[in-house]
Scaffold this motif. Structure first.
Motif, PDB file in Angstrom:
ATOM      1  N   VAL A  48       0.859  -1.174   0.000  1.00  0.00           N
ATOM      2  CA  VAL A  48       0.000   0.000   0.000  1.00  0.00           C
ATOM      3  C   VAL A  48       0.901   1.230   0.000  1.00  0.00           C
ATOM      4  CG1 VAL A  48      -1.762   1.290   1.249  1.00  0.00           C
ATOM      5  CG2 VAL A  48      -1.848  -1.211   1.198  1.00  0.00           C
ATOM      6  N   ALA A  49       0.721   2.083  -0.980  1.00  0.00           N
ATOM      7  CA  ALA A  49       1.595   3.249  -1.120  1.00  0.00           C
ATOM      8  C   ALA A  49       1.384   4.223   0.026  1.00  0.00           C
ATOM      9  CB  ALA A  49       1.328   3.934  -2.459  1.00  0.00           C
ATOM     10  N   LEU A  53       7.206   6.456   0.899  1.00  0.00           N
ATOM     11  CA  LEU A  53       7.659   5.748  -0.295  1.00  0.00           C
ATOM     12  C   LEU A  53       7.811   6.714  -1.462  1.00  0.00           C
ATOM     13  CD1 LEU A  53       8.339   3.175  -1.830  1.00  0.00           C
ATOM     14  CD2 LEU A  53       5.896   2.794  -2.148  1.00  0.00           C
ATOM     15  N   PHE A  54       6.820   7.591  -1.649  1.00  0.00           N
ATOM     16  CA  PHE A  54       6.906   8.570  -2.724  1.00  0.00           C
ATOM     17  C   PHE A  54       8.075   9.532  -2.489  1.00  0.00           C
ATOM     18  CE2 PHE A  54       2.108   7.890  -2.817  1.00  0.00           C
ATOM     19  CZ  PHE A  54       2.187   6.961  -3.827  1.00  0.00           C
ATOM     20  N   ALA A 324       6.936   1.739   4.444  1.00  0.00           N
ATOM     21  CA  ALA A 324       7.018   3.188   4.646  1.00  0.00           C
ATOM     22  C   ALA A 324       7.972   3.521   5.791  1.00  0.00           C
ATOM     23  CB  ALA A 324       5.631   3.751   4.934  1.00  0.00           C
ATOM     24  N   LYS A 325       7.936   2.726   6.845  1.00  0.00           N
ATOM     25  CA  LYS A 325       8.848   2.957   7.969  1.00  0.00           C
ATOM     26  C   LYS A 325      10.293   2.783   7.520  1.00  0.00           C
ATOM     27  CE  LYS A 325       9.481  -0.191  11.119  1.00  0.00           C
ATOM     28  NZ  LYS A 325      10.976  -0.348  11.022  1.00  0.00           N
ATOM     29  N   ALA A 326      10.563   1.729   6.740  1.00  0.00           N
ATOM     30  CA  ALA A 326      11.920   1.512   6.240  1.00  0.00           C
ATOM     31  C   ALA A 326      12.365   2.665   5.345  1.00  0.00           C
ATOM     32  CB  ALA A 326      11.991   0.191   5.487  1.00  0.00           C
ATOM     33  N   ALA A 330      15.545   5.208   5.991  1.00  0.00           N
ATOM     34  CA  ALA A 330      16.601   5.447   5.009  1.00  0.00           C
ATOM     35  C   ALA A 330      16.743   6.934   4.686  1.00  0.00           C
ATOM     36  CB  ALA A 330      16.312   4.654   3.738  1.00  0.00           C
ATOM     37  N   LEU A 331      15.619   7.612   4.540  1.00  0.00           N
ATOM     38  CA  LEU A 331      15.665   9.040   4.218  1.00  0.00           C
ATOM     39  C   LEU A 331      16.346   9.837   5.319  1.00  0.00           C
ATOM     40  CD1 LEU A 331      12.077   9.406   2.754  1.00  0.00           C
ATOM     41  CD2 LEU A 331      14.185   9.960   1.522  1.00  0.00           C
TER      42      LEU A 331
END
Length: 375
Positions: A48-49, A53-54, A324-326, A330-331
């Protein structure tokens, strides 16, 4: 930017690729070490986006990949007899795990993604991070990122006093089938919708995702189903043994489930699920399994070692926030390493991301509390 770092990423799944691409984009030298021999393509299903992620795809220059998704125009809840009990006209976008994997991997030079490279242990010294490989080789890096998932080797070095997962008492069976493999009486209620069913011993959901190469046109998409079921520790060990796996294993990849167990799964689907969902299970020749665990560490950082994704905090998939958490991990890691000296950057990362992971873990347990079989 601070100094360019030589970074090892342990684990080459989505979380590891999030880290590797974000850190490479920030100018660091990154090498990913993945234990599998042939890679992880076609090993995932649907996601689920979520905004993170975006944001990550934008940060690595692949906004185009963010547009490769399938929109479910409404959410529905099915009754046991297949009737639609409830409708919620809330659109939601789903993306393909394997397409995302291929996009991210394509951003790394082939020599930066090392297959068949299982890591035995890691260690931090004042000046370096040491990686020991299963073949006896040893390499020094400036930083090691542990993105090696459920049974993380890096986690054992970061939090040796508390590195074990806690089994939640249930598993998720999954399938990913071509949309045209669904019979008409299943395709009609399921396709283009996000569908749910909850019974005494089952929680089922399903949605469309793009095809393996990112195809989104009708007829080329795939239906992703997720079936949560209770399974005692003893029965889980039995499934693993019957599948030729070590008894302590916690997952089965596509193709690892023997035919006899698939037959039992199909019989249970007919008995427990609405007809459209049972047909979706029947359409999958190679269902796969993932046991559900919880884990929140006392810290994310130790010396020159840092945890990310599932290696850091295991969250229940009900949240739809694991990837999304990952990506968020990373960001932030890439950003702070570009702005601060290493030790300060890692301290900031730990301080910011551990509470986020803990909150998502708590949220997942609250969601699971509504299921009749979960704890």
């Amino acid at each position: 930017m601070t100094d360019t770092l030589d970074i090892a990423v342990v684990g080459g799944s989505i979380g590891g690729l999030f880290a590797a691409t974000a850190l490479s984009r920030a100018g660091h030298r990154v090498t990913v070490f993945e234990r599998s021999v042939h890679g992880l393509a076609r090993r995932g299903a649907g996601l689920v986006a979520q905004p993170e992620l975006f944001e990550l795809l934008h940060a690595v220059g692949r906004d185009d990949a963010a547009r490769v998704g399938v929109v479910a125009h409404e959410r529905i809840t099915l009754a046991r007899d297949g009737r639609i009990l409830h409708r919620d006209p809330t659109p939601q976008t789903q993306v393909s795990w394997d397409h995302l994997y291929e996009v991210l991997r394509s951003l790394l030079p082939p020599e930066s993604y090392r297959l068949a490279s299982p890591v035995r242990s890691v260690e931090s010294t004042e000046q370096h991070a040491l990686v020991r490989f299963a073949d006896g080789d040893r390499r020094l890096f400036d930083l090691v990122v542990g993105a090696d998932g459920l049974n993380s080797v890096v986690r054992a070095a970061v939090a040796p006093e508390h590195s074990e997962n806690s089994y939640a008492g249930y598993v998720t069976w999954r399938g990913l089938v071509a949309e045209d493999s669904l019979p008409a009486d299943a395709a009609d209620p399921l396709l283009d919708r996000f569908a749910f069913f909850t019974g005494p011993n089952a929680h089922m959901l399903g949605y469309l995702v793009p095809g393996p190469a990112g195809e989104v046109q009708r007829g080329s998409r795939r239906y992703n189903w997720v079936w949560y079921r209770p399974l005692t520790t003893e029965r889980l060990r039995g499934v693993m043994l019957r599948s030729g796996r070590a008894p302590e294993s916690a997952s089965l990849a596509p193709g690892q489930l023997p035919e006899s167990l698939r037959d039992e799964l199909l019989a249970d689907a007919v008995r427990e699920l609405p007809r459209p969902f049972a047909a979706a299970v029947e359409a999958e020749n190679r269902p796969f399994l993932q046991a559900i665990f919880d884990y929140v560490p006392p810290r994310l950082v130790r010396g020159r070692l840092v945890l990310l994704g599932d290696a850091a905090v295991m969250v229940r998939p009900h949240t739809a926030m694991g990837a999304a958490k990952a990506a968020g991990d990373a960001l932030l890691l890439a950003r702070v390493l570009s702005e601060l000296p290493l030790s300060q950057a890692l301290l900031h990362y730990d301080r910011e991301r551990l509470p986020v992971g803990r909150a998502i873990s708590d949220y997942g347990r609250r969601l699971a509390a509504s299921l009749p079989f979960a704890r």
